[in-house]
Design an enzyme around this catalytic site. Structure first.
Site, PDB file in Angstrom:
ATOM      1  N   LYS A 175       0.712  -1.132  -0.004  1.00 39.03           N
ATOM      2  CA  LYS A 175       0.011   0.063  -0.013  1.00 39.03           C
ATOM      3  C   LYS A 175       0.909   1.311   0.061  1.00 39.03           C
ATOM      4  O   LYS A 175       1.490   1.728   1.065  1.00 39.03           O
ATOM      5  CB  LYS A 175      -0.847  -0.096   1.105  1.00 39.03           C
ATOM      6  N   GLY A 228       6.907   5.715   7.918  1.00 40.48           N
ATOM      7  CA  GLY A 228       6.047   6.783   7.826  1.00 40.48           C
ATOM      8  C   GLY A 228       6.289   7.531   9.261  1.00 40.48           C
ATOM      9  O   GLY A 228       7.162   7.371   9.844  1.00 40.48           O
ATOM     10  N   SER A 229       5.011   8.342   9.772  1.00 43.97           N
ATOM     11  CA  SER A 229       5.587   9.173  10.778  1.00 43.97           C
ATOM     12  C   SER A 229       5.380   8.040  12.273  1.00 43.97           C
ATOM     13  O   SER A 229       4.981   7.002  12.336  1.00 43.97           O
ATOM     14  CB  SER A 229       4.264   9.947  11.264  1.00 43.97           C
ATOM     15  N   GLY A 233       3.236   4.911  13.112  1.00 42.54           N
ATOM     16  CA  GLY A 233       4.125   3.668  13.254  1.00 42.54           C
ATOM     17  C   GLY A 233       3.797   2.923  14.731  1.00 42.54           C
ATOM     18  O   GLY A 233       3.892   1.626  15.034  1.00 42.54           O
ATOM     19  N   GLU A 250      10.141   2.446  10.254  1.00 41.59           N
ATOM     20  CA  GLU A 250      11.126   3.347  10.018  1.00 41.59           C
ATOM     21  C   GLU A 250      10.450   4.549  10.125  1.00 41.59           C
ATOM     22  O   GLU A 250       9.487   4.882   9.373  1.00 41.59           O
ATOM     23  CB  GLU A 250      11.665   3.286   8.442  1.00 41.59           C
ATOM     24  N   CYS A 284      13.109  12.193   5.645  1.00 42.15           N
ATOM     25  CA  CYS A 284      13.328  11.906   7.264  1.00 42.15           C
ATOM     26  C   CYS A 284      14.722  12.015   7.511  1.00 42.15           C
ATOM     27  O   CYS A 284      14.802  12.053   8.872  1.00 42.15           O
ATOM     28  CB  CYS A 284      13.066  10.349   7.288  1.00 42.15           C
ATOM     29  N   GLU A 385       9.348  17.028  14.840  1.00 39.76           N
ATOM     30  CA  GLU A 385       9.943  16.849  13.378  1.00 39.76           C
ATOM     31  C   GLU A 385       8.838  17.775  12.595  1.00 39.76           C
ATOM     32  O   GLU A 385       7.546  17.712  12.954  1.00 39.76           O
ATOM     33  CB  GLU A 385       9.399  15.411  12.961  1.00 39.76           C
TER      34      GLU A 385
HETATM   35  P1  NAD Z   1       2.239   8.700   7.719  1.00 34.46           P
HETATM   36  O1  NAD Z   1       2.699   8.182   9.000  1.00 34.46           O
HETATM   37  O2  NAD Z   1       0.928   9.735   7.628  1.00 34.46           O
HETATM   38  O3  NAD Z   1       1.794   7.675   6.553  1.00 34.46           O
HETATM   39  C1  NAD Z   1       2.663   6.609   6.130  1.00 34.46           C
HETATM   40  C2  NAD Z   1       1.899   5.748   5.374  1.00 34.46           C
HETATM   41  O4  NAD Z   1       1.050   4.991   6.428  1.00 34.46           O
HETATM   42  C3  NAD Z   1       0.929   6.182   4.417  1.00 34.46           C
HETATM   43  O5  NAD Z   1       0.957   5.028   3.453  1.00 34.46           O
HETATM   44  C4  NAD Z   1      -0.415   6.106   5.072  1.00 34.46           C
HETATM   45  O6  NAD Z   1      -1.481   6.054   4.200  1.00 34.46           O
HETATM   46  C5  NAD Z   1      -0.254   5.001   6.203  1.00 34.46           C
HETATM   47  N1  NAD Z   1      -1.308   5.088   7.342  1.00 34.46           N
HETATM   48  C6  NAD Z   1      -1.600   6.117   7.790  1.00 34.46           C
HETATM   49  N2  NAD Z   1      -2.485   5.722   8.906  1.00 34.46           N
HETATM   50  C7  NAD Z   1      -2.374   4.455   8.894  1.00 34.46           C
HETATM   51  C8  NAD Z   1      -2.971   3.380   9.925  1.00 34.46           C
HETATM   52  N3  NAD Z   1      -3.722   3.630  11.019  1.00 34.46           N
HETATM   53  N4  NAD Z   1      -2.370   1.910   9.586  1.00 34.46           N
HETATM   54  C9  NAD Z   1      -1.574   1.829   8.624  1.00 34.46           C
HETATM   55  N5  NAD Z   1      -1.193   2.441   7.642  1.00 34.46           N
HETATM   56  C10 NAD Z   1      -1.550   3.720   8.013  1.00 34.46           C
HETATM   57  O7  NAD Z   1       3.845   9.537   7.071  1.00 34.46           O
HETATM   58  P2  NAD Z   1       3.561  10.456   5.756  1.00 34.46           P
HETATM   59  O8  NAD Z   1       3.075  11.717   6.197  1.00 34.46           O
HETATM   60  O9  NAD Z   1       3.177   9.717   4.642  1.00 34.46           O
HETATM   61  O10 NAD Z   1       5.434  10.413   5.838  1.00 34.46           O
HETATM   62  C11 NAD Z   1       6.149  11.364   6.397  1.00 34.46           C
HETATM   63  C12 NAD Z   1       6.777  10.462   7.689  1.00 34.46           C
HETATM   64  O11 NAD Z   1       7.718   9.547   7.184  1.00 34.46           O
HETATM   65  C13 NAD Z   1       7.726  11.596   8.308  1.00 34.46           C
HETATM   66  O12 NAD Z   1       7.667  11.375   9.950  1.00 34.46           O
HETATM   67  C14 NAD Z   1       8.923  10.833   7.964  1.00 34.46           C
HETATM   68  O13 NAD Z   1      10.008  10.926   8.927  1.00 34.46           O
HETATM   69  C15 NAD Z   1       8.695   9.469   7.941  1.00 34.46           C
HETATM   70  N6  NAD Z   1       9.888   8.901   7.161  1.00 34.46           N
HETATM   71  C16 NAD Z   1      10.683   7.926   7.817  1.00 34.46           C
HETATM   72  C17 NAD Z   1      11.684   7.369   6.769  1.00 34.46           C
HETATM   73  C18 NAD Z   1      12.877   6.483   7.706  1.00 34.46           C
HETATM   74  O14 NAD Z   1      13.202   5.820   7.046  1.00 34.46           O
HETATM   75  N7  NAD Z   1      12.822   6.678   8.753  1.00 34.46           N
HETATM   76  C19 NAD Z   1      11.657   7.434   5.520  1.00 34.46           C
HETATM   77  C20 NAD Z   1      10.632   8.482   4.939  1.00 34.46           C
HETATM   78  C21 NAD Z   1       9.861   8.998   5.620  1.00 34.46           C
END
Ligand code: NAD
Length: 494
Positions: A175, A228-229, A233, A250, A284, A385
């Site tokens: 996804k 993601g965030s 996470g 991550e 990130c 962040e």
């Molecule tokens: P986000 O957490 O909003 O979304 C990430 C993914 O999770 C998306 O595909 C989203 O649809 C999905 N998601 C949302 N709610 C969910 C749930 N309840 N259950 C399962 N999946 C769900 O993050 P974002 O705004 O897309 O990305 C930005 C964040 O990602 C920042 O915090 C950034 O630091 C982090 N990031 C981390 C890395 C790393 O490797 N550490 C790399 C890139 C981005």
């Protein structure tokens, strides 16, 4: 009519089970509708998980070198399509073409790296404690893996997972983020062309709270990789925890670049410009804190401010533009909120801080590169962040204090120190709490064959990239072969 894109489940392109769709628009020009994508349901996830589970039965038996060969072919197709994919990615994600080409290149590097890894995947043999007995251990696949990715590296992050996961013998329900579904579909197309069989890779588009949650909860999904965030996470981790699933997290970062008085100032200046404002700060690993020694604080800030003033903001598809748009309206509002908090808490906004003006900018989610000085380590903008082009500058008086400030956040992804003093550099390498430390280089710039990930609230101990990613995508099988011809009781007969 906008182009209509689909999911790919069990070897077929298909709509959402209830025909729902969502729009994908260009963040540099919201009047540019790229297309519609399926707003999928938990039923779609169920079909995808079943298809991946069926496909796993055969896929796991294909020799790993043959699975690696499919990845290598995918890398070759990506190489041929590199410019086209970069243009598609810039249109839906916003970063300049040079950066989206880099994102695709990371996918290509990962494909070639993982392609050859299919011929290694080394096991470990040890002597047995009993005579005429042999001990072996080797890696085996896990099964169906769920992959949930963000929008900032729409090709690199999915490939960091899908290529090693496939080479290891797993199948996927993928996804991608709602903001970058087109690049994700191209990756699936490429893997189909490279020879991935029916059901091995499934893509289900849609909302995180529906599709993402359904993947995490599905009983056939054995392992979940989430990027993601930290907030999302933690939810994913809780859900996986109650179901005893493997989970690789991550998450966020609050990365700092330290500059000591003996550093090459020009080099440090170029480093922070790239680290803080490349990808519009939406990495990130972006530099969101600059820790300057008091001896060079004023002079460094003067130079930095004049350099930032020259950065060209605009549509990433137009040559010469260096700072693309923010990904969407919600994220730009969030950045505006942090700028206000910074001012309210007493930090000094010396440049930027607003939505830029200009006829070519008015239909995009642009935001000015922003610098705050007089930031203290505990201010909100030095702790949380922001994920945008906002840099907080903090003064320090010693290396020890710089490291303490660098470590004084909940995150621990990337870090950097600029110094010509080898002793100071080695102390920083040893004492900074982060998954990655750069010496005389910015906080961004990971390479595909090195471990990638962070400590503290950034991760949960796993690493993507390099050989370490296979620790997540495999289980260990221990095998004891007794050729003594009689019962030997370990711990009793020896
Ligand atoms: P986000 O957490 O909003 O979304 C990430 C993914 O999770 C998306 O595909 C989203 O649809 C999905 N998601 C949302 N709610 C969910 C749930 N309840 N259950 C399962 N999946 C769900 O993050 P974002 O705004 O897309 O990305 C930005 C964040 O990602 C920042 O915090 C950034 O630091 C982090 N990031 C981390 C890395 C790393 O490797 N550490 C790399 C890139 C981005």
């Amino acid at each position: 009519m906008p182009q209509k894109f689909q999911n790919y489940i069990d070897g077929l392109w298909c709509d959402s089970s209830d025909m729902g769709t969502f729009e994908n628009r260009n963040p540099a020009n919201w009047n540019d509708l790229i297309g519609t994508f399926p707003l999928s349901t938990s039923q779609d996830v169920d079909r995808a998980a079943n298809s991946a589970a069926n496909a796993f039965k055969k896929w796991r038996l294909l020799p790993a070198p043959a699975r690696g060969e499919i990845c290598r072919k995918a890398g070759e197709i990506m190489l041929l399509r590199k410019d086209e994919i970069a243009a598609i990615m810039t249109r839906e994600m916003g970063k300049p073409l040079a950066e989206t080409k880099g994102d695709v290149q990371e996918g290509i590097d990962t494909a070639f790296y993982c392609g050859t890894e299919g011929r290694r995947l080394f096991g470990i043999n040890t002597p047995s404690e009993l005579p005429n007995k042999m001990n072996l251990s080797f890696r085996v696949p896990i099964g169906v893996c769920g992959l949930i990715t963000p929008w900032n590296f729409p090709m690199a992050i999915p490939t960091w997972n899908i290529f090693p996961g496939l080479v290891a013998g797993n199948t996927f329900v993928f996804k991608p983020a709602e903001d970058t579904p087109h690049t994700a579909n191209i990756l699936v197309e490429i893997l189909i062309e490279a020879g991935v069989p029916q059901g091995v890779l499934n893509i289900v588009h849609g909302a995180g709270t529906t599709v993402g949650a359904a993947i995490v909860e599905h009983p056939l999904v054995q392992a979940v990789s989430f990027t993601g965030s930290t907030k999302t996470g933690k939810t994913v981790a809780e859900q996986c925890g109650t179901r005893a699933k493997h989970v690789c997290l991550e998450m966020g970062g609050k990365n700092a670049q330290i500059v000591m008085p003996d550093a090459d100032m020009e080099l440090a200046l170029h480093g922070v410009l790239w680290g803080a404002f490349g990808t519009t700060g939406q990495r990130c690993t972006a530099t969101s804190r600059l820790i300057l020694h008091e001896a060079i604080y004023d002079s460094f800030i003067d130079k930095l401010k004049s350099q930032v003033a020259t950065l060209k903001i605009g549509d990433g598809s137009i040559g010469g533009n260096q700072v693309g748009p923010i990904i969407n309206e919600k994220q730009r509002r969030n950045i505006e909120r942090y700028v206000k908090i910074g001012i309210d808490e007493g930090a000094n906004c010396i440049i930027g801080g607003s939505i830029p003006k200009g006829a070519d900018l008015e239909n995009g989610w642009f935001f000015e590169p922003t610098i705050f000085t007089d930031v203290t380590p505990n201010m909100t903008i030095a702790q949380e962040e922001i994920f945008g082009p906002v840099l907080s500058v903090i003064k320090c008086t010693s290396l020890e204090e710089a490291i303490e400030i660098s470590n004084g956040v909940i995150y621990g992804l990337s870090s950097s120190i600029y110094t010509r003093d080898i002793n100071a550099a080695m102390v920083a390498v040893r004492d900074i709490e982060a998954g990655i430390t750069y010496v005389n280089a910015p906080t961004i710039g990971a390479e595909a064959h090195m471990p990638f990930g962070g400590v503290k609230a950034t991760g949960n101990g796993h690493r993507e990239g390099g050989w370490t990613v296979f620790d997540f995508y495999t289980e260990w099988k221990s095998v004891y072969i007794d050729f003594s011809g009689h019962l030997q009781r370990a711990q009793i007969d020896n």
